[in-house]
Design a protein around this motif. Structure first.
Motif, short mmCIF file in Angstrom:
data_model
loop_
_atom_site.label_atom_id
_atom_site.label_comp_id
_atom_site.label_asym_id
_atom_site.label_seq_id
_atom_site.Cartn_x
_atom_site.Cartn_y
_atom_site.Cartn_z
N GLY A 63 0.82 -1.21 0.00
CA GLY A 63 0.00 0.00 0.00
C GLY A 63 0.85 1.25 0.00
N ALA A 64 1.87 1.27 0.83
CA ALA A 64 2.75 2.45 0.90
C ALA A 64 4.09 2.07 1.51
CB ALA A 64 2.10 3.55 1.75
N LEU A 65 5.11 2.77 1.05
CA LEU A 65 6.47 2.65 1.61
C LEU A 65 6.86 4.03 2.09
CD1 LEU A 65 8.61 0.71 -1.05
CD2 LEU A 65 7.72 -0.17 1.13
N VAL A 66 7.31 4.12 3.35
CA VAL A 66 7.71 5.43 3.87
C VAL A 66 9.00 5.27 4.66
CG1 VAL A 66 6.20 5.17 5.92
CG2 VAL A 66 6.97 7.45 5.22
N LEU A 194 4.67 8.90 11.72
CA LEU A 194 4.10 7.63 11.24
C LEU A 194 2.58 7.64 11.40
CD1 LEU A 194 4.50 4.75 10.16
CD2 LEU A 194 4.83 3.99 12.52
N ARG A 195 2.13 8.11 12.54
CA ARG A 195 0.70 8.16 12.84
C ARG A 195 -0.04 9.00 11.79
NH1 ARG A 195 -2.87 5.66 16.55
NH2 ARG A 195 -4.73 6.72 15.87
N ARG A 196 0.50 10.19 11.51
CA ARG A 196 -0.15 11.07 10.51
C ARG A 196 -0.16 10.43 9.14
NH1 ARG A 196 1.96 17.18 12.04
NH2 ARG A 196 1.19 17.11 14.18
N PHE A 197 0.95 9.76 8.82
CA PHE A 197 1.04 9.11 7.51
C PHE A 197 -0.04 8.03 7.39
CE2 PHE A 197 2.71 6.04 4.48
CZ PHE A 197 3.11 6.86 3.44
N VAL A 198 -0.20 7.25 8.45
CA VAL A 198 -1.20 6.16 8.43
C VAL A 198 -2.61 6.75 8.38
CG1 VAL A 198 -2.18 4.30 9.85
CG2 VAL A 198 0.30 4.48 9.55
N GLU A 199 -2.84 7.80 9.17
CA GLU A 199 -4.19 8.39 9.22
C GLU A 199 -4.57 9.04 7.90
OE1 GLU A 199 -4.42 9.28 14.00
OE2 GLU A 199 -4.04 10.95 12.63
N ALA A 200 -3.58 9.48 7.13
CA ALA A 200 -3.89 10.08 5.82
C ALA A 200 -4.44 9.04 4.85
CB ALA A 200 -2.63 10.74 5.26
N LEU A 202 -4.30 5.47 2.30
CA LEU A 202 -3.55 5.09 1.11
C LEU A 202 -4.08 5.81 -0.12
CD1 LEU A 202 -3.53 1.26 1.89
CD2 LEU A 202 -1.70 2.92 2.32
N ALA A 203 -3.27 5.85 -1.18
CA ALA A 203 -3.74 6.41 -2.44
C ALA A 203 -4.99 5.63 -2.83
CB ALA A 203 -2.66 6.27 -3.50
N GLY A 204 -6.06 6.33 -3.17
CA GLY A 204 -7.32 5.64 -3.47
C GLY A 204 -8.26 5.60 -2.28
N GLY A 205 -7.75 6.00 -1.09
CA GLY A 205 -8.64 6.18 0.06
C GLY A 205 -8.74 5.02 1.02
N ALA A 206 -8.13 3.86 0.70
CA ALA A 206 -8.24 2.71 1.61
C ALA A 206 -7.50 2.98 2.92
CB ALA A 206 -7.67 1.47 0.95
N ALA A 207 -8.02 2.39 3.99
CA ALA A 207 -7.32 2.46 5.28
C ALA A 207 -6.24 1.39 5.30
CB ALA A 207 -8.29 2.24 6.42
N PRO A 208 -5.06 1.69 5.85
CA PRO A 208 -4.01 0.65 5.95
C PRO A 208 -4.50 -0.55 6.76
CG PRO A 208 -3.07 2.81 6.31
CD PRO A 208 -4.56 3.00 6.27
N SER A 209 -4.19 -1.76 6.26
CA SER A 209 -4.63 -2.98 6.94
C SER A 209 -3.60 -3.46 7.96
CB SER A 209 -4.88 -4.09 5.91
OG SER A 209 -3.71 -4.27 5.12
N MET A 210 -2.38 -3.00 7.83
CA MET A 210 -1.34 -3.30 8.83
C MET A 210 -0.21 -2.28 8.65
SD MET A 210 1.79 -4.55 7.60
CE MET A 210 2.38 -5.42 9.02
N VAL A 211 0.60 -2.13 9.70
CA VAL A 211 1.72 -1.17 9.65
C VAL A 211 2.96 -1.85 10.23
CG1 VAL A 211 2.57 1.08 10.38
CG2 VAL A 211 0.12 0.77 9.97
N LEU A 212 4.06 -1.79 9.49
CA LEU A 212 5.35 -2.30 9.96
C LEU A 212 6.31 -1.12 10.05
CD1 LEU A 212 7.35 -5.37 8.70
CD2 LEU A 212 8.37 -3.09 8.50
#
Ligand SMILES: O=P(O)(O)OC[C@H]1O[C@H](O[C@H]2O[C@H](CO)[C@@H](O)[C@H](O)[C@H]2O)[C@H](O)[C@@H](O)[C@@H]1O
Length: 274
Positions: A63-66, A194-200, A202-212
Protein backbone atom coordinates in the motif's frame (compact mmCIF):
# COMPACT_ATOMS: atom_id res chain seq x y z
CA UNK A 1 6.84 -15.93 4.94
CA UNK A 2 8.23 -17.51 8.09
CA UNK A 3 5.93 -16.34 10.91
CA UNK A 4 7.94 -18.29 13.48
CA UNK A 5 10.75 -15.73 13.13
CA UNK A 6 8.72 -13.31 15.23
CA UNK A 7 9.22 -13.22 19.01
CA UNK A 8 5.63 -12.20 19.81
CA UNK A 9 2.11 -13.30 18.95
CA UNK A 10 1.20 -9.73 17.99
CA UNK A 11 4.14 -9.66 15.60
CA UNK A 12 3.07 -12.95 14.01
CA UNK A 13 -0.45 -11.51 13.61
CA UNK A 14 1.06 -8.44 11.97
CA UNK A 15 3.18 -10.48 9.54
CA UNK A 16 0.15 -12.64 8.70
CA UNK A 17 -1.84 -9.47 7.93
CA UNK A 18 1.01 -8.32 5.66
CA UNK A 19 1.06 -11.68 3.91
CA UNK A 20 -2.74 -11.75 3.47
CA UNK A 21 -3.18 -8.19 2.16
CA UNK A 22 0.14 -6.65 1.05
CA UNK A 23 -1.60 -4.13 -1.21
CA UNK A 24 -2.99 -2.26 1.82
CA UNK A 25 0.05 -2.61 4.08
CA UNK A 26 2.22 0.34 5.16
CA UNK A 27 5.93 -0.44 5.50
CA UNK A 28 8.05 2.19 7.29
CA UNK A 29 11.80 2.39 7.73
CA UNK A 30 14.46 4.40 9.44
CA UNK A 31 17.55 5.19 7.31
CA UNK A 32 20.88 5.18 9.23
CA UNK A 33 21.54 1.85 10.93
CA UNK A 34 18.44 0.27 9.35
CA UNK A 35 18.67 0.73 5.57
CA UNK A 36 22.24 2.08 5.67
CA UNK A 37 25.15 0.57 7.63
CA UNK A 38 26.63 2.85 10.29
CA UNK A 39 29.94 4.46 9.28
CA UNK A 40 32.24 6.97 11.01
CA UNK A 41 31.52 9.88 8.65
CA UNK A 42 27.81 10.79 8.31
CA UNK A 43 28.47 12.08 4.77
CA UNK A 44 29.83 8.67 3.74
CA UNK A 45 26.71 6.71 4.74
CA UNK A 46 24.98 4.91 1.87
CA UNK A 47 22.08 2.47 1.78
CA UNK A 48 22.89 -1.23 1.73
CA UNK A 49 23.67 -2.17 -1.90
CA UNK A 50 20.45 -4.22 -2.23
CA UNK A 51 18.15 -1.81 -0.33
CA UNK A 52 16.97 0.44 -3.18
CA UNK A 53 16.28 -2.54 -5.43
CA UNK A 54 14.26 -4.30 -2.72
CA UNK A 55 12.23 -1.14 -2.04
CA UNK A 56 11.66 -0.52 -5.76
CA UNK A 57 10.35 -4.06 -6.18
CA UNK A 58 8.17 -3.85 -3.07
CA UNK A 59 6.66 -0.45 -3.95
CA UNK A 60 4.08 -1.72 -6.48
CA UNK A 61 3.13 -4.67 -4.25
CA UNK A 62 2.34 -2.82 -1.00
CA UNK A 63 0.00 0.00 0.00
CA UNK A 64 2.75 2.45 0.90
CA UNK A 65 6.47 2.65 1.61
CA UNK A 66 7.71 5.43 3.87
CA UNK A 67 11.17 6.25 5.21
CA UNK A 68 11.10 8.35 8.39
CA UNK A 69 14.56 9.66 9.18
CA UNK A 70 16.47 12.22 11.19
CA UNK A 71 18.30 13.11 7.98
CA UNK A 72 17.12 15.88 5.70
CA UNK A 73 14.75 14.12 3.27
CA UNK A 74 16.81 15.04 0.19
CA UNK A 75 19.97 13.64 1.80
CA UNK A 76 18.30 10.30 2.55
CA UNK A 77 17.02 10.12 -1.04
CA UNK A 78 20.51 10.85 -2.40
CA UNK A 79 22.45 8.56 -0.04
CA UNK A 80 19.86 5.83 -0.45
CA UNK A 81 19.75 5.95 -4.26
CA UNK A 82 15.96 6.22 -3.94
CA UNK A 83 15.32 8.90 -6.62
CA UNK A 84 13.42 6.72 -9.09
CA UNK A 85 11.27 4.74 -6.66
CA UNK A 86 7.64 5.54 -7.49
CA UNK A 87 5.38 5.43 -4.48
CA UNK A 88 8.15 5.92 -1.92
CA UNK A 89 7.65 8.79 0.55
CA UNK A 90 10.59 10.10 2.60
CA UNK A 91 9.79 12.11 5.74
CA UNK A 92 12.98 13.90 6.79
CA UNK A 93 14.11 15.65 9.99
CA UNK A 94 11.83 13.44 12.13
CA UNK A 95 8.80 14.25 9.95
CA UNK A 96 9.25 17.98 9.29
CA UNK A 97 10.21 17.46 5.64
CA UNK A 98 8.52 15.41 2.92
CA UNK A 99 9.87 14.06 -0.36
CA UNK A 100 7.74 12.19 -2.87
CA UNK A 101 8.31 11.65 -6.60
CA UNK A 102 11.02 14.31 -6.70
CA UNK A 103 8.86 16.92 -4.92
CA UNK A 104 10.43 18.22 -1.70
CA UNK A 105 8.62 20.18 1.00
CA UNK A 106 10.87 21.86 3.58
CA UNK A 107 9.57 24.33 6.21
CA UNK A 108 11.49 27.38 7.40
CA UNK A 109 13.69 26.42 10.37
CA UNK A 110 12.75 28.08 13.66
CA UNK A 111 15.08 30.96 14.73
CA UNK A 112 16.50 28.83 17.55
CA UNK A 113 18.46 26.77 15.03
CA UNK A 114 20.44 29.82 13.84
CA UNK A 115 21.07 30.80 17.46
CA UNK A 116 22.40 27.33 18.30
CA UNK A 117 24.54 27.28 15.15
CA UNK A 118 26.15 30.54 16.21
CA UNK A 119 26.72 29.64 19.89
CA UNK A 120 27.68 25.97 19.49
CA UNK A 121 31.44 26.35 18.74
CA UNK A 122 31.93 28.35 21.96
CA UNK A 123 29.84 25.92 23.98
CA UNK A 124 31.83 22.93 22.68
CA UNK A 125 35.15 24.67 23.32
CA UNK A 126 34.01 25.67 26.81
CA UNK A 127 33.06 22.06 27.55
CA UNK A 128 36.48 20.83 26.42
CA UNK A 129 35.07 18.76 23.56
CA UNK A 130 37.89 16.93 21.70
CA UNK A 131 38.82 18.08 18.20
CA UNK A 132 37.27 14.88 16.80
CA UNK A 133 33.82 16.07 17.93
CA UNK A 134 31.96 16.68 14.66
CA UNK A 135 29.09 19.08 14.01
CA UNK A 136 26.61 18.20 11.26
CA UNK A 137 24.45 21.13 10.18
CA UNK A 138 21.13 19.85 8.82
CA UNK A 139 19.35 23.14 8.24
CA UNK A 140 16.43 22.37 10.58
CA UNK A 141 18.76 20.99 13.27
CA UNK A 142 22.38 20.75 14.34
CA UNK A 143 23.86 17.37 15.32
CA UNK A 144 26.93 16.91 17.52
CA UNK A 145 28.66 13.59 16.77
CA UNK A 146 31.26 11.90 19.01
CA UNK A 147 31.76 8.61 17.10
CA UNK A 148 35.24 9.65 15.94
CA UNK A 149 36.45 10.54 19.45
CA UNK A 150 38.73 8.11 21.29
CA UNK A 151 36.09 7.70 24.02
CA UNK A 152 32.83 8.49 22.21
CA UNK A 153 30.41 7.53 25.00
CA UNK A 154 32.30 9.48 27.67
CA UNK A 155 32.43 12.57 25.45
CA UNK A 156 28.73 12.24 24.63
CA UNK A 157 27.83 11.91 28.30
CA UNK A 158 30.01 14.91 29.14
CA UNK A 159 28.21 17.10 26.59
CA UNK A 160 24.62 16.16 27.51
CA UNK A 161 24.23 18.87 30.15
CA UNK A 162 25.64 21.84 28.23
CA UNK A 163 23.89 20.87 25.00
CA UNK A 164 20.62 20.41 26.89
CA UNK A 165 20.98 23.93 28.32
CA UNK A 166 21.88 25.37 24.92
CA UNK A 167 18.93 23.66 23.21
CA UNK A 168 16.49 24.69 25.96
CA UNK A 169 17.58 28.33 25.88
CA UNK A 170 16.97 28.42 22.12
CA UNK A 171 13.59 26.67 22.23
CA UNK A 172 14.96 23.41 20.83
CA UNK A 173 15.13 19.87 22.24
CA UNK A 174 17.95 17.33 22.37
CA UNK A 175 17.42 14.10 20.43
CA UNK A 176 19.94 11.46 21.55
CA UNK A 177 21.15 8.81 19.12
CA UNK A 178 24.08 6.58 18.30
CA UNK A 179 27.03 8.69 19.50
CA UNK A 180 25.10 11.82 18.55
CA UNK A 181 23.10 14.54 20.28
CA UNK A 182 20.86 16.47 17.91
CA UNK A 183 19.54 19.92 18.78
CA UNK A 184 16.28 20.10 16.87
CA UNK A 185 12.85 21.76 16.94
CA UNK A 186 10.23 20.27 19.28
CA UNK A 187 6.72 19.26 18.26
CA UNK A 188 7.39 16.37 15.90
CA UNK A 189 8.83 12.89 16.25
CA UNK A 190 8.84 9.66 14.27
CA UNK A 191 5.74 8.39 16.07
CA UNK A 192 3.70 11.46 15.18
CA UNK A 193 5.02 11.31 11.63
CA UNK A 194 4.10 7.63 11.24
CA UNK A 195 0.70 8.16 12.84
CA UNK A 196 -0.15 11.07 10.51
CA UNK A 197 1.04 9.11 7.51
CA UNK A 198 -1.20 6.16 8.43
CA UNK A 199 -4.19 8.39 9.22
CA UNK A 200 -3.89 10.08 5.82
CA UNK A 201 -4.75 6.69 4.30
CA UNK A 202 -3.55 5.09 1.11
CA UNK A 203 -3.74 6.41 -2.44
CA UNK A 204 -7.32 5.64 -3.47
CA UNK A 205 -8.64 6.18 0.06
CA UNK A 206 -8.24 2.71 1.61
CA UNK A 207 -7.32 2.46 5.28
CA UNK A 208 -4.01 0.65 5.95
CA UNK A 209 -4.63 -2.98 6.94
CA UNK A 210 -1.34 -3.30 8.83
CA UNK A 211 1.72 -1.17 9.65
CA UNK A 212 5.35 -2.30 9.96
CA UNK A 213 8.20 -0.08 11.15
CA UNK A 214 11.89 -0.99 11.21
CA UNK A 215 14.44 1.03 13.19
CA UNK A 216 17.65 0.80 15.16
CA UNK A 217 18.02 3.88 17.34
CA UNK A 218 16.38 5.70 20.24
CA UNK A 219 14.54 8.11 17.93
CA UNK A 220 12.73 5.10 16.46
CA UNK A 221 11.11 4.21 19.80
CA UNK A 222 8.40 6.82 19.14
CA UNK A 223 7.47 4.91 15.96
CA UNK A 224 7.33 1.69 18.01
CA UNK A 225 4.99 3.54 20.42
CA UNK A 226 2.78 4.46 17.44
CA UNK A 227 2.63 0.80 16.35
CA UNK A 228 1.55 -0.16 19.89
CA UNK A 229 -1.24 2.45 19.81
CA UNK A 230 -2.39 1.28 16.37
CA UNK A 231 -2.51 -2.30 17.62
CA UNK A 232 -4.66 -1.15 20.52
CA UNK A 233 -7.01 0.32 17.94
CA UNK A 234 -7.16 -2.98 16.07
CA UNK A 235 -4.60 -2.35 13.31
CA UNK A 236 -2.04 -5.19 13.19
CA UNK A 237 1.56 -4.03 13.43
CA UNK A 238 5.12 -5.30 13.36
CA UNK A 239 8.07 -3.68 15.15
CA UNK A 240 11.36 -4.66 13.55
CA UNK A 241 14.72 -3.97 15.20
CA UNK A 242 17.83 -3.64 13.08
CA UNK A 243 20.06 -5.05 15.79
CA UNK A 244 23.38 -3.61 16.95
CA UNK A 245 25.56 -3.78 20.04
CA UNK A 246 25.31 0.03 20.40
CA UNK A 247 21.57 0.24 21.14
CA UNK A 248 19.58 -2.46 22.91
CA UNK A 249 16.39 -0.56 23.78
CA UNK A 250 14.65 -1.41 20.50
CA UNK A 251 15.47 -5.11 20.62
CA UNK A 252 13.70 -5.30 23.98
CA UNK A 253 10.47 -4.09 22.34
CA UNK A 254 10.75 -5.61 18.88
CA UNK A 255 8.64 -8.40 17.39
CA UNK A 256 11.41 -9.28 15.00
CA UNK A 257 15.15 -8.67 15.25
CA UNK A 258 17.25 -8.68 12.09
CA UNK A 259 21.03 -8.49 11.78
CA UNK A 260 21.53 -4.85 10.81
CA UNK A 261 20.80 -3.41 7.35
CA UNK A 262 21.90 -6.61 5.57
CA UNK A 263 19.46 -8.61 7.70
CA UNK A 264 16.69 -6.12 7.00
CA UNK A 265 17.22 -6.34 3.23
CA UNK A 266 17.23 -10.15 3.50
CA UNK A 267 13.87 -9.89 5.30
CA UNK A 268 12.45 -7.52 2.66
CA UNK A 269 13.49 -9.93 -0.06
CA UNK A 270 11.43 -12.68 1.63
CA UNK A 271 8.38 -10.47 0.96
CA UNK A 272 9.08 -10.51 -2.78
CA UNK A 273 8.24 -13.24 -5.28
CA UNK A 274 11.24 -15.46 -6.01
O1 LIG B 1 16.78 8.56 11.76
P1 LIG B 1 18.00 8.02 11.11
O2 LIG B 1 17.83 7.78 9.65
O3 LIG B 1 18.56 6.82 11.81
O4 LIG B 1 19.10 9.17 11.28
C1 LIG B 1 19.60 9.45 12.59
C2 LIG B 1 20.92 10.17 12.48
O5 LIG B 1 21.77 9.33 11.69
C3 LIG B 1 23.03 9.82 11.28
O6 LIG B 1 23.95 9.58 12.32
C4 LIG B 1 24.16 8.21 12.55
O7 LIG B 1 24.72 7.61 11.37
C5 LIG B 1 26.06 8.09 11.03
C6 LIG B 1 26.46 7.43 9.72
O8 LIG B 1 26.45 6.04 9.81
C7 LIG B 1 27.01 7.77 12.18
O9 LIG B 1 28.31 8.24 11.87
C8 LIG B 1 26.49 8.41 13.46
O10 LIG B 1 27.31 8.00 14.56
C9 LIG B 1 25.05 7.99 13.74
O11 LIG B 1 24.52 8.71 14.85
C10 LIG B 1 22.99 11.25 10.82
O12 LIG B 1 24.29 11.76 10.69
C11 LIG B 1 22.11 12.15 11.64
O13 LIG B 1 21.93 13.39 10.99
C12 LIG B 1 20.75 11.48 11.74
O14 LIG B 1 19.83 12.32 12.40
Amino acid sequence: MNLSRTRTTAGADGLRALHDAPSTAVLGFDFDGTLAPIVDDPAAARAHPRAADALARLAPRVGALVIITGRPAAVAVEYGGFEGIDGLVVLGQYGLERWESGELTVPEPPPGVAEVRERLPRVLAGAGAPAETFVEDKGQAVAVHTRRCAEPQAVLDGLRGVLGELAGSAGLVVEPGRFVLELRPPGMDKGMALRRFVEAGLAGGAAPSMVLFAGDDLGDLAAFDAIDVLRGEGVPGVKVCSGSAEVTALAERADLIVDGPAGLVDFLETLLPG
